[in-house]
Every structure is written in C-alpha cells, then in structure tokens.
Design a protein around this motif. Structure first.
Motif, PDB file in Angstrom:
ATOM      1  N   THR A   1       8.093   7.366  -8.306  1.00 54.04           N
ATOM      2  CA  THR A   1       7.463   6.170  -8.873  1.00 54.04           C
ATOM      3  C   THR A   1       8.466   5.181  -9.451  1.00 54.04           C
ATOM      4  O   THR A   1       8.134   4.020  -9.669  1.00 54.04           O
ATOM      5  CB  THR A   1       6.461   6.573  -9.964  1.00 54.04           C
ATOM      6  OG1 THR A   1       7.125   7.380 -10.951  1.00 54.04           O
ATOM      7  CG2 THR A   1       5.310   7.376  -9.369  1.00 54.04           C
TER       8      THR A   1
ATOM      9  N   ASP B   1      -0.728  14.865 -12.359  1.00 55.77           N
ATOM     10  CA  ASP B   1      -1.693  13.962 -13.012  1.00 55.77           C
ATOM     11  C   ASP B   1      -1.712  12.590 -12.351  1.00 55.77           C
ATOM     12  O   ASP B   1      -1.741  11.561 -13.025  1.00 55.77           O
ATOM     13  CB  ASP B   1      -1.372  13.822 -14.507  1.00 55.77           C
ATOM     14  CG  ASP B   1      -1.508  15.145 -15.243  1.00 55.77           C
ATOM     15  OD1 ASP B   1      -2.449  15.888 -14.944  1.00 55.77           O
ATOM     16  OD2 ASP B   1      -0.655  15.434 -16.110  1.00 55.77           O
TER      17      ASP B   1
ATOM     18  N   THR C   1      -1.358   4.207 -10.947  1.00 52.30           N
ATOM     19  CA  THR C   1      -1.727   3.718 -12.273  1.00 52.30           C
ATOM     20  C   THR C   1      -1.027   4.547 -13.337  1.00 52.30           C
ATOM     21  O   THR C   1      -0.539   4.023 -14.335  1.00 52.30           O
ATOM     22  CB  THR C   1      -3.252   3.788 -12.463  1.00 52.30           C
ATOM     23  OG1 THR C   1      -3.894   3.027 -11.429  1.00 52.30           O
ATOM     24  CG2 THR C   1      -3.662   3.226 -13.815  1.00 52.30           C
ATOM     25  N   SER C   2      -0.985   5.838 -13.123  1.00 55.81           N
ATOM     26  CA  SER C   2      -0.249   6.749 -13.999  1.00 55.81           C
ATOM     27  C   SER C   2       0.040   8.022 -13.232  1.00 55.81           C
ATOM     28  O   SER C   2      -0.435   8.218 -12.110  1.00 55.81           O
ATOM     29  CB  SER C   2      -1.047   7.048 -15.279  1.00 55.81           C
ATOM     30  OG  SER C   2      -2.256   7.720 -14.962  1.00 55.81           O
ATOM     31  N   GLY C   3       0.827   8.877 -13.844  1.00 55.76           N
ATOM     32  CA  GLY C   3       1.183  10.128 -13.186  1.00 55.76           C
ATOM     33  C   GLY C   3       2.555  10.064 -12.558  1.00 55.76           C
ATOM     34  O   GLY C   3       3.263   9.046 -12.647  1.00 55.76           O
ATOM     35  N   GLN C   4       2.931  11.123 -11.918  1.00 57.98           N
ATOM     36  CA  GLN C   4       4.289  11.264 -11.398  1.00 57.98           C
ATOM     37  C   GLN C   4       4.279  11.916 -10.025  1.00 57.98           C
ATOM     38  O   GLN C   4       3.474  12.807  -9.745  1.00 57.98           O
ATOM     39  CB  GLN C   4       5.120  12.104 -12.378  1.00 57.98           C
ATOM     40  CG  GLN C   4       6.622  12.026 -12.149  1.00 57.98           C
ATOM     41  CD  GLN C   4       7.391  12.729 -13.264  1.00 57.98           C
ATOM     42  OE1 GLN C   4       6.890  13.666 -13.877  1.00 57.98           O
ATOM     43  NE2 GLN C   4       8.603  12.291 -13.521  1.00 57.98           N
TER      44      GLN C   4
ATOM     45  N   THR D   1      -2.866   9.288 -10.727  1.00 60.65           N
ATOM     46  CA  THR D   1      -4.047   8.460 -10.961  1.00 60.65           C
ATOM     47  C   THR D   1      -3.880   7.105 -10.304  1.00 60.65           C
ATOM     48  O   THR D   1      -2.808   6.509 -10.360  1.00 60.65           O
ATOM     49  CB  THR D   1      -4.282   8.259 -12.475  1.00 60.65           C
ATOM     50  OG1 THR D   1      -4.485   9.530 -13.101  1.00 60.65           O
ATOM     51  CG2 THR D   1      -5.494   7.379 -12.736  1.00 60.65           C
TER      52      THR D   1
END
Length: 323
Positions: free
Chosen positions: A83, A11, A71-74, A13
C-alpha cells in the motif's frame, strides 16, 4: 506445496462513497465492498475465493493488483508493504503480480498481434533486447501449449480456449510469482475448461507460481485450489483446505452454496438448504452477522454482535455462532 507466505492481507477494507450529486455532491453513505478481510497466499499455492455476485471478490482482486487503493488495512508481498509502494517499487510489484481476466476476447486487443500482446509487458517492465523479447514470446507460447509460429496472428484467429492460453502467456511473460485468475474459465465451453485448469496446474508445478483463483463455479474452484475462502457481503465467513471445506462446510452460507451447486453424479444426495430473501445492500449491511437475515439457523445473538473468524477445527476457520 511450499509453506512460505508470498502475499498476506490484513484487515483489508475498501469503502466506496455514495454522493448526492455528479461532481461536488455530499457523501451520503459508503458502499462497504470489502470490509476488514484477512488472508494469505503461500508460494506455489492456489487460494480460491468464492461467493455470490457482489460479495467483494472482484474488489479484492483489484486491491491485490493495486488497481484500487485500500481504505484501510495492509497488503504485504514478500514482506513488503504494497500500500505504500511508489514509482519503481510499484512497477516491480506489478511485474511480479499479473492477472488473467474472465473473457479473453475482451482482454486481448483485437488490433495487436499475439507477439505484441505478449511483448508489451516485457517492454514496460524489462530492459530486454528485441531479440530477447522475441525469444521470450516464443518461450511462453510453448509453455501454454501453442506453437511460436502463431505469434504474427491476431486474437480473432483463435478459439476461445486458445485466446485464454495467450492471456496466460502474457501473464507469465514477466516471470510473475502471483497470478490473479478472475473467473478464467467461466467464459469458455465446458469441454475446454478442463484443459485450461490442467494447464494452470501444470504451470504451477513447473514454475512454482501462486494463484488467487476467483470464481463462482464451485467445482472448478474446488478442483484447482489448495484452500478456499468464502466471501459474503464484504466479509470472509469461512476458510479451509479445499477437500475439508467441500466435505464438511461449517458456515450455513457455505453449506447453502454447495446445496445449490450441481451434483457430481445424478444419484448423489445433497443437503437441502434454501435461503430466503435477497442479498442485503453493501450500502446498509445488517447489524451483527451479515448473513443472519437469510440464515435458516439464526439465533438472537446473530443480529446483536458480529461473529469473528475463528479456528473451529485444525486449519478450518469459520465466522459463525453455531461453532
């Protein structure tokens, strides 16, 4: 090819703010360069990433290289969350994940000798003695098909193909396990591209290194990749084995890419699939399926809900309501 996962993105982003002023302006929107993509790269595997300019390929590469913060996710590398890495752990990651850029003339400093260019990452990431560094420089030059006695020369004294070999040698110097190849042959003459691709394949066989191969040349990507991921406007719309994707693309966008590519033979009959309109802005992407504004097979539901990437055949994934 090994099946053990080396790198996995979940995911992932990256949204870039759009401000009204130069310094302290209000954020008026977000450019959704990469918008929730997931993929993996196994040890000894090449994952190709293709798509039109602006689809998010280069931003994805920067996220993997830790040049941009997600921004987000892994992102996991050998099971470790990238991250959250800091200081020494981040340096160890950079040692294991290297990059080869599109234009070797721009990516190699014209003021540095080849020996210094290749030695620089060794001096940053290792504690090798000067003698060991010199030995390693000669070793990687031989790996890429150059003689060690070219080490004192400057980049301008080489051809384009030789300069790209030097760039590959620099990426290999720290014994990297994953190399991000950002259109590594698109700036080279056609006659040289095959040599560089063959070199990359040989290095993978001999060293077990993995590649994330980013490009728009479908023939080059299909030739070297084990699997291919197709991106459109920040999303992955199809993933499959290279041969399977080339022979039987499922997503209309993938079909259009192959229809627009040059045939391998003048007598080859190709599907005629012409897309209408331009690629929408990543600032205001269409609702539902992002491809529906250009898709020749659009249905009412395409603008209402977003299709998920699902397995339509064994090891063949597509995000399309046609399947």
């Amino acid at each position: 090819m090994a099946s053990e996962t080396l790198l996995e993105a979940r995911d992932l982003t990256k949204h870039f703010p759009v401000s009204s002023g130069f310094v302290f302006g209000r954020v008026q929107g977000w450019v959704k360069a990469v918008d929730g993509i997931s993929f993996s790269v196994a040890k000894g595997e090449t994952l190709g990433v293709v798509g039109e300019s602006g689809c998010g390929k280069t931003t994805t590469a920067k996220l993997i290289l830790a040049q941009e913060a997600a921004t987000s996710g892994q992102i996991e590398f050998r099971g470790q969350d990238v991250t959250s890495l800091q200081k020494h752990d981040l340096m160890d990651y950079r040692k294991s994940v290297q990059v080869v850029f599109q234009d070797p003339f721009s990516s190699l400093s014209p003021r540095m000798r080849v020996s210094d260019i290749i030695a620089e990452p060794l001096e940053v990431h290792t504690n090798l003695s000067k003698q060991d560094v010199k030995h390693r420089v000669g070793e990687v030059l031989e790996l890429v098909g150059l003689q060690p006695d070219v080490a004192p020369l400057f980049p301008h004294e080489f051809s384009g193909g030789q300069r790209q070999r030097i760039a590959i040698a620099r990426a290999l110097a720290t014994e990297a396990q994953l190399i991000v190849l950002d259109e590594p042959v698109s700036a080279l003459d056609v006659s040289i591209r095959a040599h560089i691709l063959s070199l990359l394949e040989r290095l993978q066989r001999d060293l077990g290194v993995s590649y994330l191969f980013i490009g728009h040349d479908l023939a080059a990507v299909a030739h070297i990749s084990h699997r291919i991921a197709v991106m459109y406007l920040g999303k992955i719309v199809e993933v499959a084995d290279s041969l399977k994707l080339c022979n039987d693309p499922k997503h209309p966008y993938t079909r259009a890419l192959f229809a627009a590519s040059l045939p391998s033979h003048p007598d080859e009959e190709k599907e005629e699939l012409v897309l209408s309109g331009e690629v929408p802005s990543a600032l205001t992407p269409p609702s539902g399926c992002r491809f529906h504004t250009r898709c020749p097979f659009v249905m009412p539901q395409c603008s209402e809900s977003e299709p998920v990437l699902k397995e339509v055949e064994p090891d063949h994934w597509a995000a399309c309501f046609l399947h």
